[in-house]
Enzyme design. Structure first.
Site, short mmCIF file in Angstrom:
data_model
loop_
_atom_site.label_atom_id
_atom_site.label_comp_id
_atom_site.label_asym_id
_atom_site.label_seq_id
_atom_site.Cartn_x
_atom_site.Cartn_y
_atom_site.Cartn_z
N GLU B 49 0.80 -1.22 0.00
CA GLU B 49 0.00 0.00 0.00
C GLU B 49 0.84 1.27 0.00
O GLU B 49 0.41 2.31 -0.49
CB GLU B 49 -0.96 0.02 1.19
CG GLU B 49 -2.11 -0.97 1.08
CD GLU B 49 -1.79 -2.34 1.65
OE1 GLU B 49 -0.59 -2.61 1.92
OE2 GLU B 49 -2.72 -3.14 1.83
N PHE B 111 -11.03 -7.59 14.15
CA PHE B 111 -10.01 -8.00 13.18
C PHE B 111 -9.74 -6.89 12.17
O PHE B 111 -10.66 -6.33 11.59
CB PHE B 111 -10.47 -9.28 12.45
CG PHE B 111 -9.49 -9.72 11.39
CD1 PHE B 111 -8.21 -10.14 11.74
CD2 PHE B 111 -9.84 -9.69 10.05
CE1 PHE B 111 -7.30 -10.53 10.76
CE2 PHE B 111 -8.94 -10.09 9.07
CZ PHE B 111 -7.67 -10.50 9.43
N MET B 483 24.53 8.91 1.82
CA MET B 483 24.42 10.15 2.57
C MET B 483 24.74 9.91 4.05
O MET B 483 25.39 10.74 4.69
CB MET B 483 23.02 10.76 2.39
CG MET B 483 22.90 12.18 2.88
SD MET B 483 24.06 13.31 2.07
CE MET B 483 23.08 13.93 0.70
#
Lengths: 163, 576
Positions: B49, B111, B483
């Protein structure tokens, strides 16, 4: 400097958590907070006190205004205003103490709203300073419980906070 | 009469949504069924997602239209959080629809339940918890309006499963107009303030224009370019603002800030009038705020009143949309430009002479490797620029490669440079490139990344295969978290605490495993040919793994803490 900020916001679930969350998220402090619906049921009015510099309070009010549910707000400390806070204080009141507590309460125009053999519950309204002064005056007594409402306020004169 | 699920999809159609990026799950099954039964909106199935949010973000940054995300409750919602925060920090319009457990289960730790409204509160412009199917259309209308107006940002709509139940039908009408009494973003700037600003600009002896991402988000790039050219003043862009002014133009001094060019930062420090346009005086720009632009009167144009005097006190604030404010400024300036005195003209010439002196420092000069074989990361970016003729959409992840891309790939147009500036989200580049490629199927889309960042969303190579996205991934591979390593070299005496990447995968084989093309480049002499070969494969995703010098640092770099804009490291051990 201490500020009293009064906010009119949409009376919707979650609006209060956005205001409180904003203060935590941006590291502003809240000293007192009080919120309730207004005469217009779609709006609620939230009043909070914070201590902040001029620059900080400018950011606080801008960030509050940025919240979608905030309709309008005012920094009451910008002008003449009336502030009130309600306190309920339960003290031990036995023997000679009973008269002394009552006298002090009368001086501060407190009302004794509950009485038992051993205790008084006193109701007192006023500025936060006045409530603090009363607490100091009661320091000789045994204070069992203190409940304060947080500050509410309104501008003096014709100035109003309304939609 | 429609079900909540159908209402939601109809609303999205009304908003002109063409893509929804998402991942199904229990709480959004009714919505997915409604999606299945229509063909106007295309759903893109990601592999995680977080990638859905970055895809929607890349789509939004490149098109200017809001990106739309659909995720399920619980882990679906929490996985979206990083992408929502990324969009929030860079003011990107996005609407995220999260499923929620059924209304009667809310609060019972059921749930896949999580308090999405609570979790996302500090990283959204606004959010809606929908309580009934009848409220859904209005919530969607408000969400799109809020996400795209004023200072844009992500808006979450949390919908309990029962609200989208296919058997519960309610009246549906999509509201055509919307107005909110508590939300009225400025429609134009204050004319008096605009005139005051122009007067200040006309009187300036050492003027500077400092433009940020707001110019791009607010579609003000062409107005900014016209004004800058009319005035003849030097201009710098922030990391987010690259492309707001043509990067190859002579009035452009480059990016400013922590890794800005020498001339950009020196000119900022010495200017006497600064106009900030759609920029927010971020700490990565200002260095020590107390030492920022010590001689300057500051004008600030921003759509968000809360940006004004937040970090730096300004003299002439203008709250309004950049496009309209700049248009008005341009008109006022055109009337006044002819009245500039000779003294003013010669002072401006002196200022430019001083700037040309700083330019001679040539702070972006690349020293090729001594062996003539090893590729410098800067050379890799320059080669991408050459091979793409400067016309690609470029997304990046976060780290050294991001700064090298920002510094060595000049952008002449807005919305071509896409990176996570505010939040600095590793894993952004690939899914963002996918969103751009969806919006512009025929365009060349390059994801310049590093071997650390790319692995944060590498699973999306699978999504690219599913939808045939011909992205070109240029992996600036220095076998270390560059970095982090640079800071450890500079501030921790070279103690590389967990900044090495051992056990790296064979990226060529990995790309091939997903059905893509992989090319590995190790010699400078092979670089241009490899990129040309990659870009010639127009319908394939090509993963170009470029092995570069692992010890290169990004310079210039601000000296911190307590440094000003002009305090910079110019190369290893050499500072201003």
């Amino acid at each position: 400097m201490r500020r009293i900020i009064s906010v009119l916001m949409e009376n919707e679930a979650g609006a209060l958590s956005r205001v409180v969350g904003l203060f935590a998220q941006r590291n502003y402090n809240i000293e007192t907070l009080t919120v309730a619906p207004t005469e217009d049921e779609t709006l609620s009015r939230l009043t909070l006190t914070t201590s902040a510099s001029d620059a900080e309070v400018e950011q606080i009010t801008k960030q509050l205004n940025k919240l979608i549910e905030v309709v309008k707000l005012v920094d009451l400390t910008d002008g003449d205003h009336i502030e009130r806070e309600l306190m309920l204080i339960k003290v031990k009141a036995t023997g000679a103490q009973r008269a002394e507590v009552k006298r002090t309460s009368d001086i501060f125009r407190g009302q004794i709203v509950d009485v038992t053999h051993n205790s008084y519950t006193i109701q007192l309204a006023g500025t936060s300073d006045k409530l603090n002064a009363f607490l100091r005056a009661m320091s000789e007594s045994v204070v069992l419980e203190v409940v304060r409402s947080g500050v509410s306020g309104v501008s003096r004169g014709e100035k109003i906070l309304a939609v | 009469m429609l079900s909540g699920g159908d209402i939601l999809i109809r609303c999205l159609q009304e908003e002109g949504v063409d893509y929804v990026f998402g991942y199904p799950g229990g709480a959004v099954l009714h919505i997915y069924d409604a999606l299945f039964r229509q063909n106007r909106i295309r759903h893109i199935l990601v592999r995680h997602e977080q990638a859905a949010t970055h895809m929607a973000d890349g789509y939004a940054r490149s098109t200017g239209r809001p990106g739309v995300v659909l995720v399920t409750s619980g882990p679906g919602a929490t996985n979206a959080i990083t992408g929502i925060a990324t969009a929030y920090m860079d003011s990107i319009p996005m609407v995220v629809i999260s499923g929620q457990v059924q209304s009667h289960l809310i609060g019972t730790d059921s749930f896949q339940e999580t308090d999405m409204i609570g979790i996302c509160r500090p990283i959204v412009k606004h959010s809606f918890a929908v309580r009934s199917a009848a409220d859904l259309a209005l919530a969607v209308k408000k969400a799109f309006y809020i996400a795209t107006s004023g200072r844009p940002g992500p808006v979450v709509i949390d919908i309990p499963k029962d609200i989208t139940n296919p058997t519960d039908l309610v009246e549906y009408e999509y509201p055509q107009q919307i107005s909110l009494r508590s939300y009225n973003p400025a429609a134009k700037g204050h004319t008096g303030q605009i005139k005051k600003a122009v007067t200040l600009l006309m009187e300036a002896e050492r003027p500077m224009i400092y433009a940020g991402g707001g110019v791009i988000q607010g579609n003000g790039a062409s107005e900014l370019t016209s004004l800058t050219r009319l005035l003849g003043y030097p201009i710098v862009n922030t990391l987010m603002g690259l492309g707001a002014y043509p990067g190859t133009d002579k009035q452009f001094l480059g990016m400013l800030g922590m890794h800005g060019t020498y001339e950009a930062n020196m000119a900022m420090h010495h200017c006497d009038v600064l106009i900030a346009v759609g920029a927010r005086f971020d700490d990565r720009v200002t260095n020590t705020v107390a030492k920022f632009c010590p001689y300057a009167k500051i004008i600030h144009i921003d759509i968000d009143p809360a940006s004004i005097s937040k970090n730096v006190m300004v003299d002439v604030p203008i709250v309004g949309p950049v496009e309209s404010v700049l248009t008005e400024m341009l008109e006022v300036s055109q009337a006044k430009i002819g009245k500039r005195t000779k003294t003013q003209a010669s002072r401006l010439a002196e200022w430019w002479a001083q700037i040309e002196g700083w330019r001679k420092q040539d702070s972006l000069r690349v020293t090729p490797s001594a062996d003539g074989i090893t590729i410098k990361p800067q050379e890799a970016v320059q080669a991408v620029f050459r091979a793409s003729k400067g016309a690609a959409y470029v997304t990046t992840d976060v780290g050294q490669h991001q700064m090298f891309a920002a510094l060595y790939y000049p952008f002449d147009e807005p919305r071509k440079w896409i990176n996570s500036g505010g939040l600095g989200t590793m894993g952004f580049g690939l899914p963002a490139a996918m969103g751009v490629q969806m919006a512009f199927p025929d365009a060349l889309v390059c994801c310049i990344t590093g071997e650390g960042s790319i692995q944060m969303n590498i699973q999306e190579l699978s999504t690219c295969a599913q939808y045939g996205l011909p992205i070109k991934i240029i992996n600036i591979n220095n076998r270390s978290l560059g970095m982090v390593k640079q800071w450890q070299d500079m501030q921790y005496e070279g103690r590389h605490s967990d900044s090495y990447m051992e056990s790296l995968p064979d990226f060529v084989k990995l790309a091939e495993a997903y059905g893509h093309v992989g090319i590995k480049v190790e010699r400078l002499a092979d670089l241009d040919a490899a990129l040309e070969q990659a870009f010639a494969l127009q319908d394939r995703l090509v993963f170009v793994d470029v092995i570069v010098d692992r010890d290169e640092h990004v310079y210039p770099m601000h000296v911190a803490p307590n440094g000003s804009m002009r305090d910079m490291w110019l190369k290893k051990g050499v500072r201003t």
